[in-house]
Design an enzyme around this catalytic site. Sequence first.
Site, PDB file in Angstrom:
ATOM      1  N   GLU A  44      -4.096   1.956  -7.107  1.00  0.00           N
ATOM      2  CA  GLU A  44      -4.501   3.013  -6.176  1.00  0.00           C
ATOM      3  C   GLU A  44      -3.614   4.241  -6.376  1.00  0.00           C
ATOM      4  O   GLU A  44      -2.551   4.352  -5.744  1.00  0.00           O
ATOM      5  CB  GLU A  44      -4.359   2.523  -4.733  1.00  0.00           C
TER       6      GLU A  44
ATOM      7  N   HIS B  63       0.858  -1.188   0.000  1.00  0.00           N
ATOM      8  CA  HIS B  63       0.000   0.000   0.000  1.00  0.00           C
ATOM      9  C   HIS B  63       0.900   1.246   0.000  1.00  0.00           C
ATOM     10  O   HIS B  63       1.961   1.253   0.617  1.00  0.00           O
ATOM     11  CB  HIS B  63      -0.924  -0.002   1.221  1.00  0.00           C
TER      12      HIS B  63
HETATM   13  P1  PGA Z   1      -9.849   5.707   0.711  1.00  0.00           P
HETATM   14  O1  PGA Z   1      -8.637   4.678   0.917  1.00  0.00           O
HETATM   15  O2  PGA Z   1     -10.979   4.918   0.075  1.00  0.00           O
HETATM   16  O3  PGA Z   1     -10.196   6.194   2.076  1.00  0.00           O
HETATM   17  O4  PGA Z   1      -9.358   6.779  -0.201  1.00  0.00           O
HETATM   18  C1  PGA Z   1      -8.310   3.801  -0.105  1.00  0.00           C
HETATM   19  C2  PGA Z   1      -7.069   3.019   0.198  1.00  0.00           C
HETATM   20  O5  PGA Z   1      -6.125   3.550   0.776  1.00  0.00           O
HETATM   21  O6  PGA Z   1      -7.009   1.829  -0.162  1.00  0.00           O
END
Ligand code: PGA
Length: 263
Positions: free
Chosen positions: A176, A104
């Site tokens: 992401e 992440h």
């Molecule tokens: P968020 O987080 O939906 O709060 O933007 C997404 C993530 O970090 O996977």
Amino acid sequence: MKKYWIGTSWKMNFTLDEAISYAKGLAFALTAEPELAVRAQPFVIPPMTALVSVSQELGARSERPGGLKLGVQNAHWEDSGAWTGEISVPQAVDAGAEIVEIGHSERREFFNETIRTTRLKVLAALRHSAIPLLCVGEPLEVRDRGGAAEYILSQAAGALRGLSAAQLNAVLIAYEPIWAIGSTGRPAEVYELEEPLRALREHFGNGIQGLLYGGSVSLGNAQELMAIDILDGLFVGRAAWTLEGYLELLRAAPAPRVTGASS
Ligand code: PGA
């Protein structure tokens, strides 16, 4: 027929009481409303402190309502040893996890996660039959200079280098973009996601278990995101930190795609 992955990481949130109450509510909803998991493949990634309690609420892996899967937000690449503060994949699996989130952007930025460590963690997850959920995403400056697709392909290809077709087939990739994540992020427009998602899909085809999107997913933009035909799911933060928010997203899941996503 492929179900649509809809999962949430709770990140560093929830006391034990809060986690248990969410898990109880989720177990109840998935049992009372089985249609919630007809189109969706639900998964929840609690903080480590709550994993065992949540797992106990939801039952043994094969008996969890709605086929719900649990995960961990990180795990070490070694199976055991002198690694203060870390947990291993076998420990995570023993505590009830089936998914290991890897790479992440918050871990890459603040905890020195690199392509090398993400690769080692993918291998560790696969060694213990857990699903690696590999997150990739570019910072804003990379996007602004037009390098998003190349950047995330190098993250993904680096972490998945040398895997057999069977190993790759177990992997979930979540795209992401860093600029779209969290309360300081800006929700992406669908057109901004097309090129990077297509680059991942063209590179991996249908050889991976699924291609997910994450970053400011909400009830407001879920329909549009779910209409992207090369996506197999959504990975959600804030919008699923209330049970009702998560259930609404499950209810919105698109119909199963008969042939899987096109490459
Ligand atoms: P968020 O987080 O939906 O709060 O933007 C997404 C993530 O970090 O996977």
